[in-house]
Scaffold this active site. Structure first.
Site, mmCIF file in Angstrom:
data_model
loop_
_atom_site.group_PDB
_atom_site.id
_atom_site.type_symbol
_atom_site.label_atom_id
_atom_site.label_comp_id
_atom_site.label_asym_id
_atom_site.label_seq_id
_atom_site.Cartn_x
_atom_site.Cartn_y
_atom_site.Cartn_z
ATOM 1 C CG ASP A 6 18.635 -13.120 -5.533
ATOM 2 O OD1 ASP A 6 18.710 -13.992 -4.541
ATOM 3 O OD2 ASP A 6 18.594 -13.426 -6.810
ATOM 4 C CG HIS A 30 -1.853 -0.980 1.092
ATOM 5 N ND1 HIS A 30 -3.032 -1.152 0.228
ATOM 6 C CD2 HIS A 30 -2.148 -2.138 2.050
ATOM 7 C CE1 HIS A 30 -3.739 -2.142 0.475
ATOM 8 N NE2 HIS A 30 -3.294 -2.727 1.540
#
Length: 257
Positions: A87, A48
């Site tokens: 990552d 959001h």
């Protein structure tokens, strides 16, 4: 050298309460400021708030070394989103709108390397592995990933016990606003049906040996959830703190004689 220890995950396993705050400003400077305020964990919100991978990365960099643990909430539990967030260095993920055990198992798989999961093996060039400076990252990363799933619909509540039984789910976060809407009480978080459902859910989560979490802006309600056994509770949001303080100051200044 193994993957860095996820202190937040360790604390949850020990049952230690962790008090947090939401970050919706999507800015590393604001994140650095929030890190100085004493919270145990801060949510980098990708559902959001206007965060993308690069703004998430920038906030992870701003929080590094501060002692405050970043929790990255993704827009959805897509495997490619999970792979990229991990990552760039996220160790704790918060995934919205989880309604079934099948979804939960898929999220666990997406956050684990083969053969246990399906996470792409690219850590040789990833920030998560110190750009190849952590040689044992691949063998040790899975144990340090903390997966938190959001249960925030009627269907999710109906399947809560099955979700809790999924190995690899470290905690369940109750989304009060969406849950209220799903139960037919939009914007009525204090409706008796909603409050009863939240209390019951937290009790079931704790009884299952998982960490229970919630976001609540009322400190009395926060104390109530902590007493029920919730261990990761967020008590505010940077956007609301700034807006409320600015509106109050503006009103007071304009009322000066």
């Amino acid at each position: 050298m193994p993957a860095p220890e996820n202190g937040f995950k360790t604390a949850l396993k020990r049952g230690e309460r962790q008090i947090g705050c939401w970050m919706s400003l999507a800015d590393p400077y604001a994140a650095e400021l929030m890190a100085s305020t004493g919270f145990d964990w801060l949510v980098i919100d990708g559902e959001h708030a206007p965060n993308d991978l690069r703004s998430t990365l920038a906030q992870l960099q701003a929080l590094r070394g501060t002692g405050v643990h970043p929790v990255v909430r993704l827009t959805a539990g897509e495997p490619w989103m999970i792979k990229m967030a991990l990552d760039v260095g996220a160790q704790t993920l918060l995934i919205p709108m989880v309604e079934t055990a099948e979804q939960a198992r898929a999220l666990v798989a997406a956050s684990r390397y083969p053969p246990e999961g399906i996470r792409g093996v690219g850590y040789a060039v990833a920030r998560a592995a110190g750009f190849a400076a952590i040689p044992d990252y691949g063998e040790t990363a899975d144990a340090q990933i903390c997966l938190l799933v959001q249960v925030e619909t009627r269907k999710g509540l109906e399947n809560l016990d099955a979700i809790l039984a999924v190995e690899g789910v470290d905690g369940v976060f109750i989304g009060p606003a969406d849950l209220a809407a799903s139960l037919g009480h939009l914007a009525q978080g204090d409706h008796p049906e909603v409050t009863a459902a939240i209390d019951e859910a937290i009790t079931r989560i704790v009884a299952a040996g998982k960490a229970a979490g919630i976001l609540v802006f009322d400190l009395d309600r926060a104390a109530h959830f902590l007493q029920l056994g919730a261990s990761f509770v967020a008590v505010g949001a940077d956007m609301a703190l700034l807006a409320n303080a600015a509106r109050s100051l503006s009103a007071k200044a304009k009322a000066l004689p």
